[in-house]
Structures are given as C-alpha cells and as structure tokens.
Scaffold this motif. Structure first.
Motif, PDB file in Angstrom:
ATOM      1  N   UNK A 331       0.833  -1.205   0.000  1.00 42.10           N
ATOM      2  CA  UNK A 331       0.000   0.000   0.000  1.00 42.10           C
ATOM      3  C   UNK A 331       0.865   1.251   0.000  1.00 42.10           C
ATOM      4  N   UNK A 332       0.258   2.360  -0.400  1.00 38.59           N
ATOM      5  CA  UNK A 332       0.985   3.612  -0.520  1.00 38.59           C
ATOM      6  C   UNK A 332       1.467   4.148   0.818  1.00 38.59           C
ATOM      7  N   UNK A 333       2.629   4.766   0.784  1.00 37.48           N
ATOM      8  CA  UNK A 333       3.220   5.378   1.975  1.00 37.48           C
ATOM      9  C   UNK A 333       3.963   6.620   1.498  1.00 37.48           C
ATOM     10  N   UNK A 334       3.754   7.751   2.176  1.00 41.31           N
ATOM     11  CA  UNK A 334       4.270   9.015   1.658  1.00 41.31           C
ATOM     12  C   UNK A 334       5.092   9.746   2.711  1.00 41.31           C
ATOM     13  N   UNK A 335       6.114  10.424   2.227  1.00 36.54           N
ATOM     14  CA  UNK A 335       6.970  11.256   3.069  1.00 36.54           C
ATOM     15  C   UNK A 335       7.019  12.664   2.493  1.00 36.54           C
ATOM     16  N   UNK A 336       6.923  13.641   3.370  1.00 38.81           N
ATOM     17  CA  UNK A 336       6.960  15.045   2.964  1.00 38.81           C
ATOM     18  C   UNK A 336       8.402  15.531   3.072  1.00 38.81           C
ATOM     19  N   UNK A 337       9.048  15.673   1.922  1.00 37.38           N
ATOM     20  CA  UNK A 337      10.454  16.065   1.897  1.00 37.38           C
ATOM     21  C   UNK A 337      10.670  17.474   2.460  1.00 37.38           C
ATOM     22  N   UNK A 338       9.767  18.381   2.100  1.00 35.58           N
ATOM     23  CA  UNK A 338       9.918  19.777   2.515  1.00 35.58           C
ATOM     24  C   UNK A 338       9.709  19.949   4.019  1.00 35.58           C
ATOM     25  N   UNK A 339       8.957  19.066   4.622  1.00 31.58           N
ATOM     26  CA  UNK A 339       8.693  19.142   6.063  1.00 31.58           C
ATOM     27  C   UNK A 339       9.701  18.338   6.871  1.00 31.58           C
ATOM     28  N   UNK A 340      10.842  18.052   6.281  1.00 36.09           N
ATOM     29  CA  UNK A 340      11.874  17.305   7.008  1.00 36.09           C
ATOM     30  C   UNK A 340      11.631  15.816   7.008  1.00 36.09           C
ATOM     31  N   UNK A 341      11.080  15.309   5.893  1.00 40.29           N
ATOM     32  CA  UNK A 341      10.849  13.878   5.718  1.00 40.29           C
ATOM     33  C   UNK A 341       9.878  13.319   6.761  1.00 40.29           C
ATOM     34  N   UNK A 342       8.852  14.083   7.037  1.00 43.76           N
ATOM     35  CA  UNK A 342       7.802  13.595   7.930  1.00 43.76           C
ATOM     36  C   UNK A 342       6.834  12.709   7.156  1.00 43.76           C
ATOM     37  N   UNK A 343       6.189  11.778   7.888  1.00 47.17           N
ATOM     38  CA  UNK A 343       5.195  10.895   7.278  1.00 47.17           C
ATOM     39  C   UNK A 343       3.950  11.703   6.949  1.00 47.17           C
ATOM     40  N   UNK A 344       3.439  11.524   5.726  1.00 54.31           N
ATOM     41  CA  UNK A 344       2.243  12.243   5.279  1.00 54.31           C
ATOM     42  C   UNK A 344       1.105  11.261   5.068  1.00 54.31           C
ATOM     43  N   UNK A 345      -0.135  11.779   5.111  1.00 51.83           N
ATOM     44  CA  UNK A 345      -1.322  10.931   4.929  1.00 51.83           C
ATOM     45  C   UNK A 345      -1.683  10.738   3.470  1.00 51.83           C
ATOM     46  N   UNK A 346      -1.098  11.515   2.573  1.00 52.74           N
ATOM     47  CA  UNK A 346      -1.412  11.449   1.149  1.00 52.74           C
ATOM     48  C   UNK A 346      -0.211  11.974   0.378  1.00 52.74           C
ATOM     49  N   UNK A 347      -0.163  11.751  -0.933  1.00 48.90           N
ATOM     50  CA  UNK A 347       0.952  12.276  -1.725  1.00 48.90           C
ATOM     51  C   UNK A 347       1.041  13.793  -1.603  1.00 48.90           C
ATOM     52  N   UNK A 348       2.282  14.311  -1.505  1.00 46.30           N
ATOM     53  CA  UNK A 348       2.518  15.748  -1.419  1.00 46.30           C
ATOM     54  C   UNK A 348       3.480  16.159  -2.522  1.00 46.30           C
ATOM     55  N   UNK A 349       3.407  17.392  -2.911  1.00 45.63           N
ATOM     56  CA  UNK A 349       4.245  17.904  -3.988  1.00 45.63           C
ATOM     57  C   UNK A 349       5.713  17.858  -3.565  1.00 45.63           C
ATOM     58  N   UNK A 350       6.536  17.243  -4.434  1.00 46.42           N
ATOM     59  CA  UNK A 350       7.964  17.137  -4.147  1.00 46.42           C
ATOM     60  C   UNK A 350       8.310  16.114  -3.093  1.00 46.42           C
TER      61      UNK A 350
END
Length: 704
Positions: A331-350
């Motif tokens: 299943x999908x798993x997303x990380x927010x690069x701009x937020x310091x590689x925090x785990x996100x609940x959905x795809x984020x830009x970049x």
C-alpha cells in the motif's frame, strides 16, 4: 581411591576442587598424609586473580596452610602469567599482590621477567644483493638483512615492540619487493648457531584486526545522489545512522528473507518520523551462526502462527517494511520532503512515494510466506560477525604460515601449518574448531570431485591408436555406405562416429558413485588424516577408508541445501540418475500441453532433488545421518492417498485434490510449467494424473 591412598608429590587442581578437598571427608587422607610436607604453591594465570577473586584465593590459601599444618615462611609461592605486562610499577603491584595472597612480607617476593634475546648480528660490510628475497635461502637472508642497516633497524624495533607495516615500504624498495614480501622474508631468515640450534633473525607475529559488519543500512530517498545503480532506494551505509549524510533522508536497516532472498528496508514509524530499528546483537554469535547454518525446514512450511495483536498506545508506533520489489498487496506510503521527511497521509508535492508491505514480524515474508511460519525467523539483518570473518580468513591466513619441518616421506595436512585462534566465547571456540574441520574436509571433497569429473571429460591416455583405427573404420564404412546405401551400415557408422566423439572429447557420462567412493578412499587425506578424526568419534561406523569416503560424499550430496554452499549450489557438479534417462512414458496431460519426454525427465529429476532429497527421504542409516546433519531428520515417503496421521517421520506425496498445496514443489512446478488452475476441475484432474505418474517414475529412479 589410588590418589587418596598414595597422594602424589604434585597435585594439579583448580579453586573449586581445592575447596571440595578441604571440605570432603573422603579427601581427608590426602591432607593427613601430606601434613607438614607442603612446600610449593603455584598459581597459574595470575592476571585473572583480581578483585573478589583475589580475596577469595587469599582466604582459601590461608585455609590450605592451616589444613596442611605449615606456616607461610615454609612455603614458596609462585604466580605465573604471560599477559601481566612489564615496568617498575607493574613489578611493585605484583609484589604486593603475591605478598597479600600468601600472607608474607613484600620483601620476600621476587619478580622474574622473561626477556626477548636479540639475535647476533652478522659481521661484514653490507653490499647490495641481487638475490630475490622471495626465494632466497634462510641463511642467505640472515646475512643480507643482518648487514643491511635499514633492515637491522627494523629488527631492533621489532624486539622492542610493534612496527607498522608501512615502515617496511622504504627498506623493501631496495630489494624490489613489497612490504609484505619483506616481512615474510625477514621471518624466514635463520641460521645455525655453534651448538646447532636455529636462530631466527625476526620471528614476526602479525596482529591483524578485522571489524565485523554489524549490518547494512540505506537511506530511503530514491533520488539520493549517492544511490547505487539497480537499487530502488538511496545510499547504502555500513554503520547505523538516523539520517543520510548525502541527502538527510531517513536511514532504515536492510534485511532479507533467508528463504527467497528478497531485500527490504525495515523501519519504525514513531509519531510522524521513520527510524531504523534498534537491534541488539546476539549474545553468542557462534551459536547464532550455528543455528542459522543448520536450520532445517520442511519442504512445505504451510503452518500459520497466531500473531498477537499490537497494543496501540498513546504514542503511535508501528513497524514498516519496504520491499525492493513490492508485492501487489503493498500500500501507498508518503513522506513530505519539505517538512523534514515527515510521514504524510497522502501524496505531497515534491515528496517521496513508497509502497509499504504488511509486516507480521520476522517469521513472515510478504513475498514467499505472508501468512507466517512456526519455524525460526526468516527475516534477518545482513550481519557478518566474527564466525563468518574467522571462518573465511583462517584458510587464507593458514596459507601464509611457513610449512612445518617433516621427516623424509612424512606427509601432514596443510604441510604441517598451524593456526591458533582465540575467542571470548568458550562454546564459540569449540564451534569454530569443529566448523574449520568440517569446512576443510568439505573443501577437499569438492576439489577432489571437481577434478575427477574434469578428468573424466578428457580423452583417455594412450587413446591415439584407438582413435586412428576408429577413423580408418569410419572412412571404410562411409565408402561402403555411399556405394550400397544399406541401412545396417548407416547404424554402424553412427555408432562409430559416437565412439570417436567420446574418444576425442572425453565422456560426459560422469563418474559412477561406487567408483568415486573407491577413488576418494585411496587418497591419503581420507585414508590417514580424516580417518583418524572420525574413527575417534565412532570406531564402528568409520572403521575403514571406504566408509569414511562414502560418508564424506553423502554429506555433500545427500540433500541440496536451500541457502548454504554445496557442489550443486555452486554449479560444480550434479547428481545424475541413469534410470531417469531411460524413462519413456509421458503422462497424457503432460503431452497434451506440448511437453516432451525430455521435459518429463527434467521434472522427475527436479522432484528427486528438491522434494525427495530435501525432505530427507534418502536411504541412509540414522547413525550416519547423525554425523551428516544431526538436525536434519530422515523421512519415509508414502503414496498420494495415504495419511501421515501427524507422524513427522512420514512425507506424503502430493495429489491433485486434497493434497495440492500450491507451495509444494511438485505442485508448484506443474502449476507454473503447464499453466494449470486449481479452481478448474479439469486442471485438477490433469494435475493429479501427472503427480501420480511422477510417483511411479520416482519409484523407478531412486538413488540408493
């Protein structure tokens, strides 16, 4: 009883037994007969007597003096050790230590130190030598190096302490050699003294330190600039880190499945961050390595273990697993690069998009065993500890050791070379000794079999005359066949050409098992050296070289391991059954799907290798099997309709209906090879037909 009736003049004991002797009534005759006669007490390994141990031994010795009715000034105390050290401060500490232990004044204690003796330097002027130091005679080397100021300076430094290998570089250039060559040559340099004793110039001892690899880690960023090619994640690290030094992305640990080999990144999601798991190394790496190497599992491990549900506390924490080759269930798993590689609940830009597997612990692999197993853990970190490093380094180090001097005609294993290794694990030392012995035997057998098979594929010696005659016969037959066109002549011609091909290129039929056993038994390694080892373990089972020879071959070929090295897994040899080559009947279901007799023979051969042998269904005595592999149990095969009734000694042959597990090797090969569908009744009937035919072919093609 004899010891108590006639006490010896010297008693070798340890602290525990000495305590028993003072307390047990049965040992009182020893003390009574020795009263007033105790004159020496020798304490070996004195460096271990520190702290509480020193206090205990001091009190024990005072009880000994009382029991033997002697005073401290009547007894000489000796403490020996090879690892205490040197220097004035050390000598003073030793004096106080032994004085306290013995209960005597410091002035009565004398410290005797062993000192290394410098070799005598040869006289004469140093001249540049053209002799190759790699092959020069030891006496020549002694004179060359002893007169050379640079190498003599190294000798003086070596007798004072350690010398870095880099310091040998400059002197080695004068001899057009490298630093290791100079070290080895200096260690060989020796001459005879006036009393015919051998004097070595620089008996070098090498201290080599190798760091174990505690694991491998990787950053999770697939766009990391230091990402290796053909790796779906980022930079690979040999030490644990929280963040990648190149891109600051989270670093997770690389683990792999020991069954299918799939690689994963394992991490822990804590709050909104990903971290590598904190893992304690095994207490005894030798026991861990032994358990991993000797792990034996059934061919079908289809038992599912109950996995307890996780307790979701206030702080969210969950294990995460990311496969190098994600499964369809990921299943999908997303990380927010701009937020310091925090785990996100959905795809984020970049951001970073990953596929996360369902992870049910180290006994479940999402690829090959998603339901989990009741056997040992199959998901393991990539750790290379002391057992792996020592096991691989020891043979290489042994090759660099100088051969022992032997009498004329005397033959010794490894030319008498010896290697002494130490570990901080008592059980580990025993395991390592056994491991090195077994590995050396296996390497010898593998090399022997490989060369025997190579030799069998070469033309026989003295075959030139037979080749010339066969060629002449072929020319005559070709002339006669061209003139008459008789079919009988054509058959003879084909047979002659086949015989000529075997004569010129060697046979590809291999070597028969009984012949290989006899050839191996004639080798001195088996008839003398290995025989002495195994006869001491079971004299009846290993009474002659032929029995030991067959045991060595059975240990290599009785089963094809799934992960460990063997001649089969290394591609050096294979077991070939002539009976399989004579099979002619092909099941109708097999033929209807375009398969040939060659395909059927290959399938039956695979069953004998990966199902019959893997399950231990081989005719070997249980006494012999104990020495081949004590953890692998022998089994008996039963028919596709019979029931095992839970008897672990039985292995049922699969059928197309109630015993058609898709992970069973016989079933899986047919499902994939013939494109069968278990949900289709007709395909199940075809599967059952092939499986029943295979058990008949298997019965005809047994190895032993």
């Amino acid at each position: 009883m004899q010891l108590r009736a006639n006490p010896p003049p010297v008693l070798v004991t340890n602290i525990t037994m000495l305590e028993y002797m003072l307390a047990r009534a049965e040992d009182q005759p020893i003390i009574d007969a020795s009263k007033g006669k105790l004159r020496w007490i020798v304490l070996d390994e004195a460096h271990s007597l520190v702290g509480a141990a020193a206090a205990e031994i001091a009190l024990l010795l005072r009880r000994v003096l009382l029991a033997f009715a002697v005073k401290p000034d009547q007894v000489r105390f000796v403490a020996t050790s090879a690892t205490i050290g040197s220097g004035e401060n050390v000598r003073e500490q030793l004096q106080r230590f032994l004085a306290d232990v013995a209960g005597i004044p410091d002035s009565r204690v004398h410290v005797v130190e062993g000192r290394r003796r410098m070799p005598d330097r040869p006289t004469g002027q140093h001249t540049r030598s053209t002799q190759d130091i790699r092959s020069a005679d030891p006496a020549q080397l002694y004179d060359i190096f002893g007169r050379d100021p640079q190498t003599w300076s190294l000798v003086e430094r070596l007798f004072q302490g350690s010398v870095p290998l880099a310091d040998f570089d400059l002197p080695a250039r004068a001899y057009e050699a490298g630093a290791p060559d100079l070290v080895f040559a200096m260690s060989r340099a020796a001459r005879k003294t006036a009393d015919r004793e051998e004097e070595r110039l620089a008996p070098v001892r090498l201290h080599a330190f190798a760091r174990a690899v505690p694991g491998l880690w990787s950053c999770i960023n697939s766009e990391c600039l230091d990402r290796p090619s053909n790796w779906p994640f980022g930079r690979v690290l040999s030490e644990r880190a929280d963040y990648c030094p190149s891109c600051r992305a989270p670093v997770l640990e690389i683990i792999s499945c020991t069954e299918c080999g799939e690689a994963y990144l394992e991490g822990t999601e804590r709050g909104s961050r990903l971290f590598a798991p904190l893992r304690n190394p095994p207490r005894d790496e030798f026991a861990f390595e032994s358990a991993r190497e000797n792990e034996i599992g059934s061919e079908i491990a289809d038992d599912v273990e109950e996995v307890p549900s996780r307790d979701e506390g206030a702080v969210f924490e969950r294990d995460r697993l990311f496969a190098a080759n994600p499964t369809p269930a990921a299943r999908g798993f997303w990380l927010d690069r701009k937020a310091g590689w925090r785990v996100a609940d959905a795809p984020v830009e970049g951001g970073q998009s990953l596929l996360c597997e369902d992870y049910d612990g180290p006994r479940a692999c999402p690829h090959c065993s998603p339901e989990g197993r009741k056997t040992s853990e199959i998901m393991r970190p990539l750790r290379f500890g002391a057992p792996f490093i020592l096991g691989n380094a020891a043979p290489i180090l042994l090759e660099g050791v100088e051969p022992a001097k032997t009498a004329e005609g005397e033959r010794l294993p490894s030319a008498g070379r010896r290697l002494l290794s130490f570990t901080d694990s008592r059980q580990g030392t025993a395991r390592m000794a056994a491991k090195l012995q077994v590995e050396s035997e296996r390497n010898f057998v593998r090399g022997f079999v490989y060369h025997q098979l190579n030799a069998s594929m070469r033309p026989e010696a003295g075959a030139e005359e037979v080749v010339a005659k066969t060629k002449a016969d072929i020319e005559q037959l070709e002339t006669a066949f061209a003139a008459t066109r008789l079919s009988a002549l054509e058959g003879v011609l084909v047979e002659k050409k086949r015989a000529l091909a075997e004569l010129t290129s060697g046979s590809v039929n291999g070597v028969a098992w009984p012949e290989l056993v006899l050839r191996l038994a004639k080798r001195v390694e088996v008839a003398e050296w290995i025989k002495a080892v195994w006869q001491a373990r079971d004299e009846a089972l290993f009474s002659n070289a032929e029995q030991i020879s067959e045991f060595l071959l059975l240990r290599e070929f009785s089963r094809r391991p799934r992960r460990a090295n063997s001649m089969e897994t290394l591609g050096m040899a294979r077991l070939r059954n002539p009976t399989i080559d004579r099979l002619t009947d092909v099941p109708g279901a097999f033929r209807r799907r375009g398969r040939t007799i060659e395909d059927w023979r290959a399938y039956v051969d695979a069953l004998l290798t990966f199902f019959v042998r893997s399950n231990g269904a081989v005719s070997i005595s249980r006494q012999l099997q104990h020495w081949i592999s004590s953890k692998a149990k022998l089994k008996s095969l039963i028919g596709p309709e019979e029931q095992t009734s839970g008897d672990k000694r039985l292995q049922a042959w699969p059928n197309g209906y109630f015993r058609a597990h898709p992970r069973s090797r016989p079933v899986a090969l047919l499902l994939h090879g013939l494109g069968l569908d278990l949900s289709d009744a007709a395909d199940r009937a075809d599967l059952d037909e092939c499986l029943r035919a295979s058990t008949r072919s298997r019965s005809e093609a047994s190895w032993r």
